[in-house]
Design a protein around this motif. Sequence first.
Motif, short mmCIF file in Angstrom:
data_model
loop_
_atom_site.label_atom_id
_atom_site.label_comp_id
_atom_site.label_asym_id
_atom_site.label_seq_id
_atom_site.Cartn_x
_atom_site.Cartn_y
_atom_site.Cartn_z
N VAL A 1 -0.16 76.19 30.12
CA VAL A 1 0.70 75.63 31.71
C VAL A 1 1.65 75.34 31.58
CG1 VAL A 1 -0.18 76.01 33.79
CG2 VAL A 1 -1.59 77.29 32.78
N ASN A 2 2.75 76.30 32.04
CA ASN A 2 3.59 75.09 32.68
C ASN A 2 3.95 74.72 33.55
OD1 ASN A 2 6.24 74.16 32.55
ND2 ASN A 2 7.19 76.33 32.59
N PRO A 3 4.11 73.41 34.09
CA PRO A 3 3.61 72.53 34.91
C PRO A 3 4.58 72.93 35.82
CG PRO A 3 3.71 70.98 33.82
CD PRO A 3 3.91 72.59 32.57
N VAL A 4 5.75 73.40 35.50
CA VAL A 4 7.21 73.77 36.56
C VAL A 4 7.02 74.80 37.63
CG1 VAL A 4 9.18 73.96 36.54
CG2 VAL A 4 8.92 72.13 34.73
N GLU A 5 6.46 76.01 36.27
CA GLU A 5 6.57 77.47 37.03
C GLU A 5 4.87 77.64 37.67
OE1 GLU A 5 6.00 80.22 33.39
OE2 GLU A 5 7.81 79.65 33.14
N SER A 6 4.27 76.26 37.52
CA SER A 6 3.06 77.03 38.60
C SER A 6 2.64 76.00 39.63
CB SER A 6 1.80 76.29 37.68
OG SER A 6 1.85 75.06 37.42
N LEU A 7 3.63 74.76 40.01
CA LEU A 7 4.32 74.64 40.99
C LEU A 7 5.48 75.18 41.37
CD1 LEU A 7 4.62 70.61 39.76
CD2 LEU A 7 3.31 71.83 41.07
N ARG A 8 6.15 75.97 41.30
CA ARG A 8 6.60 76.76 42.17
C ARG A 8 6.17 77.98 42.09
NH1 ARG A 8 12.43 76.64 37.94
NH2 ARG A 8 13.11 74.43 38.84
N ALA A 9 5.23 78.41 42.07
CA ALA A 9 4.16 79.87 42.57
C ALA A 9 3.31 79.37 43.79
CB ALA A 9 3.19 79.73 41.79
N GLU A 10 3.47 80.73 44.47
CA GLU A 10 3.19 80.20 46.18
C GLU A 10 4.94 80.19 46.49
OE1 GLU A 10 -0.62 79.66 46.34
OE2 GLU A 10 -1.17 79.73 44.70
N GLU B 1 -3.77 73.36 40.79
CA GLU B 1 -4.53 72.34 39.79
C GLU B 1 -3.93 72.03 38.39
OE1 GLU B 1 -8.75 70.08 39.06
OE2 GLU B 1 -7.96 72.33 39.63
N ILE B 2 -4.49 72.89 37.55
CA ILE B 2 -3.56 72.39 36.43
C ILE B 2 -2.19 72.05 35.75
CG2 ILE B 2 -4.30 73.48 33.51
CD1 ILE B 2 -6.30 75.16 34.69
N GLY B 3 -1.57 72.99 36.14
CA GLY B 3 0.16 72.49 36.27
C GLY B 3 0.19 70.88 37.12
N VAL B 4 -0.39 71.13 38.18
CA VAL B 4 -0.58 69.37 38.57
C VAL B 4 -0.60 68.41 38.05
CG1 VAL B 4 -0.84 68.01 40.63
CG2 VAL B 4 -0.69 70.27 41.17
N ARG B 5 -1.88 68.67 37.53
CA ARG B 5 -2.28 67.59 36.40
C ARG B 5 -1.11 67.00 35.08
NH1 ARG B 5 -7.73 66.61 36.36
NH2 ARG B 5 -9.21 67.28 37.98
N SER C 1 -12.21 81.89 36.58
CA SER C 1 -12.28 79.72 37.25
C SER C 1 -10.98 79.39 36.76
CB SER C 1 -13.43 79.24 36.54
OG SER C 1 -13.37 77.81 36.62
N VAL C 2 -10.16 79.69 35.85
CA VAL C 2 -9.07 79.09 35.15
C VAL C 2 -8.02 79.09 36.06
CG1 VAL C 2 -7.14 79.14 33.05
CG2 VAL C 2 -10.03 77.73 32.69
N SER C 3 -8.02 80.77 36.30
CA SER C 3 -7.04 81.74 36.69
C SER C 3 -6.82 81.13 38.36
CB SER C 3 -7.05 82.91 36.76
OG SER C 3 -7.97 83.61 37.75
N GLN C 4 -7.60 80.78 39.03
CA GLN C 4 -8.25 80.49 40.32
C GLN C 4 -7.74 78.99 40.26
OE1 GLN C 4 -8.81 82.38 42.97
NE2 GLN C 4 -8.21 83.38 41.97
N ARG C 5 -7.74 77.78 39.92
CA ARG C 5 -7.17 76.49 39.79
C ARG C 5 -5.81 76.04 38.65
NH1 ARG C 5 -12.18 73.80 36.33
NH2 ARG C 5 -10.67 71.67 37.32
N LYS C 6 -5.02 77.74 38.47
CA LYS C 6 -3.69 77.40 37.62
C LYS C 6 -3.25 75.84 38.14
CE LYS C 6 -0.75 80.34 35.15
NZ LYS C 6 0.10 81.13 34.92
#
Length: 118
Positions: free
Chosen positions: A109-118, A25-29, A18-23
């Motif tokens: 979670v690093n917000p910048v990395e999670s927002l750049r992913a995908e 969303e957590i980065g945005v938060r 669940s955490v990996s799927q919401r990575k």
Amino acid sequence: MLALVLSTVGLYGVVAYSVSQRKREIGVRMALGAQRKTVYAMVLREAGWLAMAGIAIGAVGSLATGRVLRRLLFGVNVWDLPTLTTVALVLGIAAFLASYVPAHRASSVNPVESLRAE
């Protein structure tokens, strides 16, 4: 003990997935200002609800099975409150420990990395 290990590993797997799927969303938060303790609380709350639901369903199943066994075996007590309470407490602690690692990963979670992913 085997059932406890299996339930702990299963809950860990569900929460980690669940955490990996919401990575994202957590980065945005976190990019919008969410604190680490808020992310911890969010993941632990989700795991807590899963654990409480499982413990409640298991208790009902235990009582139903106890009624059947009472008819088949002599001296089986359906309402063994100390045992049911101890098992629920041990499962709750195991669920907390199983969800602690995914909560820690989610809060780091690093917000910048999670927002750049995908």
